[in-house]
Design a protein around this motif. Structure first.
Motif, mmCIF file in Angstrom:
data_model
loop_
_atom_site.group_PDB
_atom_site.id
_atom_site.type_symbol
_atom_site.label_atom_id
_atom_site.label_comp_id
_atom_site.label_asym_id
_atom_site.label_seq_id
_atom_site.Cartn_x
_atom_site.Cartn_y
_atom_site.Cartn_z
ATOM 1 N N ARG A 1 0.746 -1.174 -0.009
ATOM 2 C CA ARG A 1 0.117 -0.176 -0.001
ATOM 3 C C ARG A 1 0.792 1.265 0.090
ATOM 4 N NH1 ARG A 1 -2.118 3.517 -1.179
ATOM 5 N NH2 ARG A 1 -4.112 4.633 -0.466
ATOM 6 N N VAL A 2 1.955 1.296 0.624
ATOM 7 C CA VAL A 2 2.778 2.307 0.546
ATOM 8 C C VAL A 2 3.403 2.667 -0.460
ATOM 9 C CG1 VAL A 2 5.198 3.068 1.725
ATOM 10 C CG2 VAL A 2 3.521 2.471 3.293
ATOM 11 N N CYS A 3 3.765 1.567 -1.369
ATOM 12 C CA CYS A 3 4.395 1.720 -2.570
ATOM 13 C C CYS A 3 3.460 2.483 -3.484
ATOM 14 C CB CYS A 3 4.619 0.325 -3.348
ATOM 15 S SG CYS A 3 5.685 0.350 -4.708
ATOM 16 N N ALA A 4 2.015 2.207 -3.565
ATOM 17 C CA ALA A 4 0.979 2.853 -4.135
ATOM 18 C C ALA A 4 0.940 4.234 -3.965
ATOM 19 C CB ALA A 4 -0.433 2.015 -3.996
ATOM 20 N N LEU A 5 1.579 4.833 -2.828
ATOM 21 C CA LEU A 5 1.449 6.266 -2.729
ATOM 22 C C LEU A 5 2.725 6.833 -3.306
ATOM 23 C CD1 LEU A 5 0.653 6.401 1.288
ATOM 24 C CD2 LEU A 5 -0.703 7.273 -0.890
ATOM 25 N N GLY A 6 3.637 6.119 -3.759
ATOM 26 C CA GLY A 6 4.907 6.487 -4.372
ATOM 27 C C GLY A 6 6.165 6.692 -3.427
ATOM 28 N N ARG A 7 5.921 6.062 -2.414
ATOM 29 C CA ARG A 7 6.923 5.976 -0.985
ATOM 30 C C ARG A 7 7.741 4.765 -1.451
ATOM 31 N NH1 ARG A 7 5.384 9.478 3.066
ATOM 32 N NH2 ARG A 7 4.158 11.043 2.126
ATOM 33 N N VAL A 8 8.625 4.755 -2.546
ATOM 34 C CA VAL A 8 9.253 3.649 -2.903
ATOM 35 C C VAL A 8 10.344 3.166 -2.043
ATOM 36 C CG1 VAL A 8 10.648 2.722 -4.901
ATOM 37 C CG2 VAL A 8 8.690 3.975 -5.338
ATOM 38 N N VAL B 1 5.126 -5.367 -7.254
ATOM 39 C CA VAL B 1 4.497 -3.957 -7.380
ATOM 40 C C VAL B 1 5.844 -3.077 -7.429
ATOM 41 C CG1 VAL B 1 3.604 -2.052 -6.015
ATOM 42 C CG2 VAL B 1 2.567 -4.356 -6.149
ATOM 43 N N LEU B 2 6.789 -3.349 -6.680
ATOM 44 C CA LEU B 2 8.082 -2.464 -6.836
ATOM 45 C C LEU B 2 8.835 -2.854 -7.976
ATOM 46 C CD1 LEU B 2 9.627 -2.937 -3.013
ATOM 47 C CD2 LEU B 2 8.932 -0.879 -4.047
ATOM 48 N N ALA B 3 8.762 -4.019 -8.518
ATOM 49 C CA ALA B 3 9.363 -4.127 -9.985
ATOM 50 C C ALA B 3 8.742 -3.193 -10.999
ATOM 51 C CB ALA B 3 9.222 -5.682 -10.316
ATOM 52 N N LYS B 4 7.417 -3.166 -11.072
ATOM 53 C CA LYS B 4 6.795 -2.101 -11.853
ATOM 54 C C LYS B 4 7.179 -0.872 -11.640
ATOM 55 C CE LYS B 4 2.117 -0.906 -13.274
ATOM 56 N NZ LYS B 4 0.558 -0.973 -13.160
ATOM 57 N N ALA B 5 7.302 -0.313 -10.340
ATOM 58 C CA ALA B 5 7.558 1.151 -9.940
ATOM 59 C C ALA B 5 9.081 1.422 -10.259
ATOM 60 C CB ALA B 5 7.413 1.326 -8.435
ATOM 61 N N GLU B 6 9.904 0.374 -10.236
ATOM 62 C CA GLU B 6 11.408 0.800 -10.489
ATOM 63 C C GLU B 6 11.955 0.219 -11.706
ATOM 64 O OE1 GLU B 6 12.957 -0.891 -6.678
ATOM 65 O OE2 GLU B 6 13.429 1.260 -6.316
ATOM 66 N N ALA B 7 10.960 -0.548 -12.395
ATOM 67 C CA ALA B 7 11.453 -1.294 -13.948
ATOM 68 C C ALA B 7 12.528 -1.979 -13.468
ATOM 69 C CB ALA B 7 11.711 -0.074 -14.841
ATOM 70 N N ALA B 8 12.264 -2.865 -12.672
ATOM 71 C CA ALA B 8 13.428 -3.686 -12.186
ATOM 72 C C ALA B 8 13.129 -5.165 -12.591
ATOM 73 C CB ALA B 8 13.609 -3.668 -10.678
ATOM 74 N N ALA B 9 13.684 -5.525 -13.598
ATOM 75 C CA ALA B 9 13.254 -7.182 -14.170
ATOM 76 C C ALA B 9 13.730 -8.167 -13.282
ATOM 77 C CB ALA B 9 13.811 -7.330 -15.520
ATOM 78 N N ASP C 1 3.465 -5.179 -18.287
ATOM 79 C CA ASP C 1 2.997 -4.078 -19.115
ATOM 80 C C ASP C 1 3.672 -3.079 -19.137
ATOM 81 O OD1 ASP C 1 0.846 -5.856 -19.728
ATOM 82 O OD2 ASP C 1 -0.571 -4.835 -18.278
ATOM 83 N N GLU C 2 4.745 -2.939 -18.226
ATOM 84 C CA GLU C 2 5.600 -1.538 -18.330
ATOM 85 C C GLU C 2 6.483 -1.766 -19.290
ATOM 86 O OE1 GLU C 2 4.746 1.395 -16.411
ATOM 87 O OE2 GLU C 2 3.081 0.132 -16.376
ATOM 88 N N GLY C 3 6.555 -2.584 -20.236
ATOM 89 C CA GLY C 3 7.617 -2.624 -21.157
ATOM 90 C C GLY C 3 8.954 -3.443 -20.761
ATOM 91 N N LEU C 4 8.884 -4.180 -19.649
ATOM 92 C CA LEU C 4 10.162 -4.891 -19.255
ATOM 93 C C LEU C 4 10.317 -5.936 -20.010
ATOM 94 C CD1 LEU C 4 9.713 -4.691 -15.291
ATOM 95 C CD2 LEU C 4 11.033 -2.922 -16.733
#
Length: 335
Positions: free
Chosen positions: A103-110, A159-167, A225-228
């Motif tokens: 939930r915190v990640c969804a707020l942008g607090r990566v 969720v973090l992989a999507k936020a940081e584009a970390a494959a 879906d983020e192009g990873l």
């Protein structure tokens, strides 16, 4: 010479009554954090951001209190900590941390989400191995927390992989996803099916574990879906099929457990009732997420209905928990 009379023992104070109540909480108390956190996630997914932030604040406050108590028991009461660490409920520490982190990640607090994931990763193998050593046949629904904790890591990792584009993080989450399904199969073999009719509330985790697995699958699909370019067409097809199948199974468990609640009502409050709210909320969140991941908009309506059912259950259990806590404190307080 006669001895002096013994001085009367001091009457218990309200503070000591509160401390005694707090100290008596079982490890499954973490299910309250999980339940509140997943309701916050569901409210966020449906656009009720004010209510979502309120429940997030409650989740964070409860998590901090339980984390502090966890640390104090580890330092000052090592024997009790080791005993409780061997119970399935100990894995709520991992699951609650991943729910909050998601939930915190969804707020942008990566950065904060990364710290929470790191903490959960450290706790997970220690508690999982300790709990698995105590496994036996005829276990209650809490046995499925091994799957819930593992899939919680998969969800937050995706969720973090999507936020940081970390494959690499997405691939690690995929490994945890499959491991969680293996653990579910083992837990199912040990689960006492009579708990469906007799359980105090944690029998719902049998379905909730499948719901969080479906959520993990949906988040893994969303990360791609983020192009990873995480998975090829065959891998994506398998992941989509498994994710939908997991959601169908979770909804089936939901229906079975709901019918059992009507057939064998258990109105008396038990701490394990938080382990009823969590699966209800997780099934709603999984339905909403799978609807988006596999592009089936009709599922969204069902997800919203399930979400408000979970909110109603949360309110009922929270009221019962507050009443039980007040009664317990009053019974210990000075008169």
């Amino acid at each position: 010479m006669s001895g002096s009379p013994a001085s009367p023992s001091p009457a218990p104070s309200l503070g000591s009554a509160l401390r005694a109540w707090w100290a008596g909480r079982p490890p499954t108390a973490g299910a309250a954090v999980m339940a509140t956190g997943v309701v916050s996630i569901g409210l966020h997914l449906t656009g009720y951001d004010v209510l979502s932030r309120v429940t997030l604040a409650m989740t964070a406050a409860a998590w901090v209190a339980l984390a502090a108590d966890f640390a104090v028991r580890l330092v000052r009461g090592r024997e009790r900590w080791l005993t409780e660490a061997g119970t399935p409920g100990a894995l709520t520490a991992v699951a609650a941390t991943t729910v909050l982190g998601t939930r915190v990640c969804a707020l942008g607090r990566v950065t904060l989400a990364e710290a929470l994931l790191a903490l959960a990763v450290v706790l997970w193998p220690v508690l999982l191995v300790t709990v698995v050593r105590q496994w036996r046949r005829g276990m209650p629904g809490a046995v499925f927390l091994c799957c819930v904790a593992t899939q919680g890591l998969a969800v937050q990792g995706a969720v973090l992989a999507k936020a940081e584009a970390a494959a690499w993080l997405a691939h690690t989450a995929l490994v945890l996803f499959w491991l969680g399904l293996v653990l579910y199969a083992v837990a199912l073999a040990l689960f006492d099916l009579r708990q469906v009719a007799e359980g105090a509330g944690d029998q719902w985790v049998a379905g909730g574990a499948l719901a969080v697995s479906a959520l993990a699958g949906a988040e893994l699909l969303a990360a791609d879906d983020e192009g990873l370019y995480l998975w090829n067409d065959d891998d994506t097809g398998v992941l989509r099929t498994v994710t939908v199948a997991l959601l169908v199974l979770a909804l089936t468990w939901y229906a079975v457990l709901l019918v059992a609640e009507v057939r064998w009502p258990r109105p008396r409050y038990d701490m394990c009732r938080w382990a009823t709210v969590f699966p209800m909320g997780m099934t709603a969140a999984a339905t909403l997420s799978v609807a988006a991941a596999v592009d089936v908009p009709s599922l969204r309506g069902l997800g919203e209905v399930l979400l408000w059912a979970a909110v109603a259950a949360w309110l009922a259990v929270a009221a019962a928990a507050l009443a039980a806590a007040l009664a317990s404190v009053r019974s210990r307080a000075p008169r």
